[in-house]
Design a protein around this motif. Structure first.
Motif, PDB file in Angstrom:
ATOM      1  N   ASP A 156       0.845  -1.187   0.000  1.00 47.12           N
ATOM      2  CA  ASP A 156       0.000   0.000   0.000  1.00 47.12           C
ATOM      3  C   ASP A 156       0.882   1.238   0.000  1.00 47.12           C
ATOM      4  N   ARG A 157       0.899   1.957  -1.109  1.00 49.04           N
ATOM      5  CA  ARG A 157       1.705   3.171  -1.219  1.00 49.04           C
ATOM      6  C   ARG A 157       0.899   4.430  -0.918  1.00 49.04           C
ATOM      7  N   LYS A 158      -0.386   4.417  -1.228  1.00 49.67           N
ATOM      8  CA  LYS A 158      -1.163   5.656  -1.227  1.00 49.67           C
ATOM      9  C   LYS A 158      -1.932   5.905   0.058  1.00 49.67           C
ATOM     10  N   TRP A 162       1.322   4.384   3.427  1.00 44.52           N
ATOM     11  CA  TRP A 162       2.147   5.593   3.397  1.00 44.52           C
ATOM     12  C   TRP A 162       2.161   6.259   4.760  1.00 44.52           C
ATOM     13  N   ARG A 165       4.483   4.420   7.072  1.00 43.40           N
ATOM     14  CA  ARG A 165       5.892   4.725   6.810  1.00 43.40           C
ATOM     15  C   ARG A 165       6.250   6.124   7.300  1.00 43.40           C
ATOM     16  N   PHE A 166       5.295   7.055   7.166  1.00 39.31           N
ATOM     17  CA  PHE A 166       5.515   8.419   7.638  1.00 39.31           C
ATOM     18  C   PHE A 166       5.777   8.432   9.143  1.00 39.31           C
ATOM     19  N   PRO A 257       1.838  11.441  -2.531  1.00 42.53           N
ATOM     20  CA  PRO A 257       1.080  10.268  -2.102  1.00 42.53           C
ATOM     21  C   PRO A 257      -0.238  10.614  -1.440  1.00 42.53           C
TER      22      PRO A 257
END
Length: 308
Positions: A156-158, A162, A165-166, A257
């Motif tokens: 899941d990038r979006k 994201w 990860r932030f 993103p």
């Protein structure tokens, strides 16, 4: 072995669906236009055919549907700042795919739509996903339309990936406003199981596939922080300031993103229909906490997830 063609195969849904279909004995052809993501797909699944192509343009990729037992129509432009990109990926590409389905008489189509077709949001994504669904509904081929809510999972990038990860990269994690707007997160693994079930049962119709646990956005963020042990300190900031920060970020990143349009959609006070999809599709619903652990702590995928 029956052949299944998956578009958008190197994204969130495709990367979750591919191993599940392989486990059921299907031959997979994955089509995606993003070089970095297709490289990851090839690395993880060297035994499948991966085609790197832009579906908005006719080309040899259209012949991948020859002899296919089903198409999973899954490509989508989710984020971004340019309307033409949404038109190309959500509308024009779908028109080309439908032409290929008709040419090769593909017997069944699973269309990954979105809950946004029922949303109050007004943005490029909602507009073009609504148009995309209308195109599929006009298709005479047997098909099912699935409308998932906010999804998370491997690759899941979006969305939540994201944000997760932030949390690792920033000392503080801002939440707009009071964070009490309700979300219905849907685990990508469960949605992939629903798609696989649809392929095997040939179910037709339109189904709202909402996450069955409704949770406030702030509570969801705190749950992810608890699971991942991220060090970021959660702080609440006014909505207007959050919007301005995203706007400034978009000036230095042409493909952010998370955009101001997505922020505006995030805080709309709406809850989507909940149906008994575990019974309809004969799949197990993964409890939210368990699903988040599988998504963000799975040792087989954690290094790839964090760089995806």
């Amino acid at each position: 072995m029956k052949k299944i063609v998956i578009t958008g195969a190197a994204g969130l849904i495709g990367q979750n669906l591919t191993p599940r279909l392989k486990a059921r004995g299907y031959q997979i052809v994955g089509i995606d236009k993003h070089p970095r993501n297709t490289a990851i797909l090839r690395e993880l699944h060297p035994d499948i055919e991966v085609i790197e192509a832009d579906l908005a343009a006719e080309g040899p990729w259209m012949d991948a549907l020859a002899g296919a037992d089903a198409l999973v129509l899954n490509q989508a432009q989710i984020g971004g700042l340019v309307r033409d990109e949404f038109i190309a990926n959500n509308v024009t590409a779908t028109e080309k795919l439908i032409a290929a389905v008709r040419r090769h008489q593909t017997p069944y189509v699973v269309h990954v739509s979105s809950s946004v077709v029922n949303s109050k949001a007004v943005d490029f994504y909602t507009e073009t996903k609504t148009l995309q669904e209308r195109l599929v509904d006009a298709l005479e081929t047997s098909h099912v339309v699935l409308r998932p809510t906010l999804m998370f999972g491997w690759f899941d990038r979006k969305h939540l990936g994201w944000l997760r990860r932030f949390m690792d990269k920033s000392p503080v994690f801002p939440i707009p406003g009071d964070g009490e707007f309700q979300r219905q997160p849907l685990y990508g693994g469960d949605f992939a199981a629903i798609i696989a079930s649809a392929i095997e049962s040939r179910i037709t119709g339109t189904y709202d596939i909402s996450g069955r646990t409704t949770i406030a956005y702030g509570a969801l963020i705190r749950l992810i922080k608890d699971i991942t042990k991220a060090r970021a300190r959660i702080v609440h900031i006014p909505f207007g300031l959050f919007w301005l920060l995203l706007r400034l970020y978009a000036l230095v990143d042409r493909n952010p993103p998370f955009t101001t349009n997505q922020l505006e959609a995030l805080v709309i006070p709406e809850v989507f229909p909940i149906i008994d999809w575990p019974a309809i599709f004969n799949v197990r619903e993964t409890p939210l906490r368990e699903a988040l652990i599988e998504s963000y702590l799975d040792p087989r995928y954690s290094s790839i997830i964090l760089s995806f």
